[in-house]
Design a protein around this motif. Structure first.
Motif, PDB file in Angstrom:
ATOM      1  N   LEU A   6       0.554  -1.361  -0.264  1.00 23.33           N
ATOM      2  CA  LEU A   6       0.036  -0.464   0.036  1.00 23.33           C
ATOM      3  C   LEU A   6       1.356   1.299  -0.594  1.00 23.33           C
ATOM      4  O   LEU A   6       0.275   2.547  -0.301  1.00 23.33           O
ATOM      5  CB  LEU A   6      -1.298   0.104   1.168  1.00 23.33           C
ATOM      6  N   PHE A   7       2.346   1.050   0.586  1.00 24.75           N
ATOM      7  CA  PHE A   7       2.999   2.511   0.579  1.00 24.75           C
ATOM      8  C   PHE A   7       4.077   2.294  -0.681  1.00 24.75           C
ATOM      9  O   PHE A   7       4.743   3.702  -0.733  1.00 24.75           O
ATOM     10  CB  PHE A   7       3.314   2.180   2.001  1.00 24.75           C
ATOM     11  N   LEU A   8       3.989   1.159  -1.687  1.00 26.28           N
ATOM     12  CA  LEU A   8       4.983   1.409  -1.936  1.00 26.28           C
ATOM     13  C   LEU A   8       4.708   2.680  -3.141  1.00 26.28           C
ATOM     14  O   LEU A   8       5.559   3.816  -4.006  1.00 26.28           O
ATOM     15  CB  LEU A   8       4.275   0.051  -3.168  1.00 26.28           C
ATOM     16  N   PRO A   9       2.879   3.376  -3.776  1.00 24.39           N
ATOM     17  CA  PRO A   9       3.010   4.382  -4.454  1.00 24.39           C
ATOM     18  C   PRO A   9       3.580   5.495  -4.459  1.00 24.39           C
ATOM     19  O   PRO A   9       4.060   6.596  -4.390  1.00 24.39           O
ATOM     20  CB  PRO A   9       1.936   4.228  -5.117  1.00 24.39           C
ATOM     21  N   LEU A  10       3.484   5.991  -2.533  1.00 25.80           N
ATOM     22  CA  LEU A  10       3.643   6.592  -1.553  1.00 25.80           C
ATOM     23  C   LEU A  10       5.553   7.126  -2.831  1.00 25.80           C
ATOM     24  O   LEU A  10       6.024   7.942  -2.085  1.00 25.80           O
ATOM     25  CB  LEU A  10       3.435   6.984  -0.196  1.00 25.80           C
ATOM     26  N   ALA A  11       5.968   6.045  -2.128  1.00 27.98           N
ATOM     27  CA  ALA A  11       7.257   5.735  -1.795  1.00 27.98           C
ATOM     28  C   ALA A  11       7.687   6.347  -3.837  1.00 27.98           C
ATOM     29  O   ALA A  11       8.645   7.192  -3.508  1.00 27.98           O
ATOM     30  CB  ALA A  11       7.826   4.426  -1.668  1.00 27.98           C
ATOM     31  N   ILE A  12       7.293   5.577  -4.585  1.00 21.85           N
ATOM     32  CA  ILE A  12       7.569   5.523  -5.440  1.00 21.85           C
ATOM     33  C   ILE A  12       7.432   7.495  -5.362  1.00 21.85           C
ATOM     34  O   ILE A  12       8.053   8.136  -6.519  1.00 21.85           O
ATOM     35  CB  ILE A  12       7.038   4.870  -6.763  1.00 21.85           C
ATOM     36  N   PHE A  13       6.115   8.563  -5.557  1.00 19.29           N
ATOM     37  CA  PHE A  13       6.080   9.718  -5.564  1.00 19.29           C
ATOM     38  C   PHE A  13       6.866  10.422  -5.271  1.00 19.29           C
ATOM     39  O   PHE A  13       7.234  11.104  -5.796  1.00 19.29           O
ATOM     40  CB  PHE A  13       4.480   9.531  -5.297  1.00 19.29           C
ATOM     41  N   LEU A  14       7.923  10.196  -4.081  1.00 13.25           N
ATOM     42  CA  LEU A  14       8.613  11.004  -3.019  1.00 13.25           C
ATOM     43  C   LEU A  14       9.726  10.838  -3.909  1.00 13.25           C
ATOM     44  O   LEU A  14      10.262  12.090  -3.647  1.00 13.25           O
ATOM     45  CB  LEU A  14       8.373  10.354  -1.898  1.00 13.25           C
ATOM     46  N   PHE A  19      13.449  13.599  -6.951  1.00 18.81           N
ATOM     47  CA  PHE A  19      14.709  14.010  -8.387  1.00 18.81           C
ATOM     48  C   PHE A  19      13.892  15.547  -9.380  1.00 18.81           C
ATOM     49  O   PHE A  19      15.036  16.097 -10.071  1.00 18.81           O
ATOM     50  CB  PHE A  19      14.597  12.823  -9.494  1.00 18.81           C
ATOM     51  N   LEU A  20      12.699  15.234  -9.343  1.00 12.01           N
ATOM     52  CA  LEU A  20      13.324  16.719  -9.952  1.00 12.01           C
ATOM     53  C   LEU A  20      12.719  17.710  -9.232  1.00 12.01           C
ATOM     54  O   LEU A  20      13.488  19.078  -9.993  1.00 12.01           O
ATOM     55  CB  LEU A  20      10.593  16.554  -9.660  1.00 12.01           C
ATOM     56  N   TRP A  21      13.031  17.680  -8.037  1.00 11.00           N
ATOM     57  CA  TRP A  21      13.175  19.195  -7.254  1.00 11.00           C
ATOM     58  C   TRP A  21      14.972  19.236  -7.261  1.00 11.00           C
ATOM     59  O   TRP A  21      14.938  20.514  -7.241  1.00 11.00           O
ATOM     60  CB  TRP A  21      13.246  18.581  -5.819  1.00 11.00           C
ATOM     61  N   ARG A  22      15.636  18.429  -7.203  1.00  8.56           N
ATOM     62  CA  ARG A  22      16.921  18.063  -7.183  1.00  8.56           C
ATOM     63  C   ARG A  22      17.368  18.921  -8.838  1.00  8.56           C
ATOM     64  O   ARG A  22      18.204  19.895  -8.763  1.00  8.56           O
ATOM     65  CB  ARG A  22      17.665  16.592  -6.877  1.00  8.56           C
ATOM     66  N   GLY A  23      16.000  18.448  -9.645  1.00  4.14           N
ATOM     67  CA  GLY A  23      16.998  18.739 -11.003  1.00  4.14           C
ATOM     68  C   GLY A  23      16.699  20.415 -11.554  1.00  4.14           C
ATOM     69  O   GLY A  23      17.130  21.099 -11.988  1.00  4.14           O
ATOM     70  N   LEU A  24      15.841  20.869 -11.103  1.00  5.64           N
ATOM     71  CA  LEU A  24      15.154  22.144 -11.058  1.00  5.64           C
ATOM     72  C   LEU A  24      16.053  23.114 -10.291  1.00  5.64           C
ATOM     73  O   LEU A  24      16.315  24.293 -10.252  1.00  5.64           O
ATOM     74  CB  LEU A  24      13.580  21.977 -10.527  1.00  5.64           C
ATOM     75  N   SER A  25      17.517  22.618  -9.276  1.00 10.77           N
ATOM     76  CA  SER A  25      17.671  23.724  -8.388  1.00 10.77           C
ATOM     77  C   SER A  25      18.929  23.737  -8.419  1.00 10.77           C
ATOM     78  O   SER A  25      20.004  24.192  -8.694  1.00 10.77           O
ATOM     79  CB  SER A  25      17.581  22.649  -7.203  1.00 10.77           C
TER      80      SER A  25
END
Length: 178
Positions: A6-14, A19-25
């Motif tokens: 049940l927590f797998l989608p949340l972990a993938i989302f995080l 990675f998106l946050w890091r790339g934008l910075s």
């Protein structure tokens, strides 16, 4: 086990979010230079303006200077060329590296748009550019009087960029390094 699924989608989302946050910075204009604080790479190349003359890194020693990578096929190089001429008239030492270009076209360019360079290395095969880690023209380096690379700028040199380059050149001239 079912609870963890049940927590797998949340972990993938995080994970994707991180990675998106890091790339934008990351600043895309800031390109690291492996040659920073190292001597200019070894080369023996013909001079563009005096083809019978061979230039080496020793020809770039003696003054704190700019080394500008340029080509006639580069529209941004044309954009910055008038400003480089202004700097040369002010007494700034600028060495040129004509990168992956046709010598005849490059000589015509310098006649037409004037020559701001103290010396111009002909890098027809691009090997010197490769040794420098050039991504493309234009790029400009600040070198110290011993020919050590102290700073790298990717893109056109204009009045705004010149303020940064001038500050680095003053710092290098005073012996503070960059």
């Amino acid at each position: 086990m079912r609870r963890y699924v049940l927590f797998l989608p949340l972990a993938i989302f995080l994970g994707i979010g991180f990675f998106l946050w890091r790339g934008l910075s990351i600043d895309p204009t800031e390109l690291p230079s492996a040659r920073l604080n190292q001597p200019f790479p070894a080369f023996e190349k013909a001079s563009l303006t005096a083809p019978e003359q061979t230039l080496t890194p020793d020809d770039f020693k003696g003054k704190v200077a700019l080394v500008n990578i340029w080509a006639t096929w580069c529209p941004t190089c044309k954009e910055e060329h008038a400003f480089l001429n202004q700097l040369a008239k002010q007494g700034v030492t600028i060495y040129g590296i004509n990168y992956k270009d046709e010598p005849v076209k490059a000589r015509e360019w310098l006649k037409r748009y004037l020559d701001p360079y103290d010396k111009v290395v002909l890098d027809e095969d691009g090997k010197l550019g490769l040794d420098l880690g050039v991504y493309g023209a234009p790029e400009t380096y600040v070198i110290d009087a011993e020919g050590v690379i102290r700073y790298r700028h990717v893109g056109a040199v204009d009045a705004r960029v010149w303020k940064d380059l001038e500050a680095v050149m003053e710092q290098v001239s005073s012996g503070a390094g960059a």
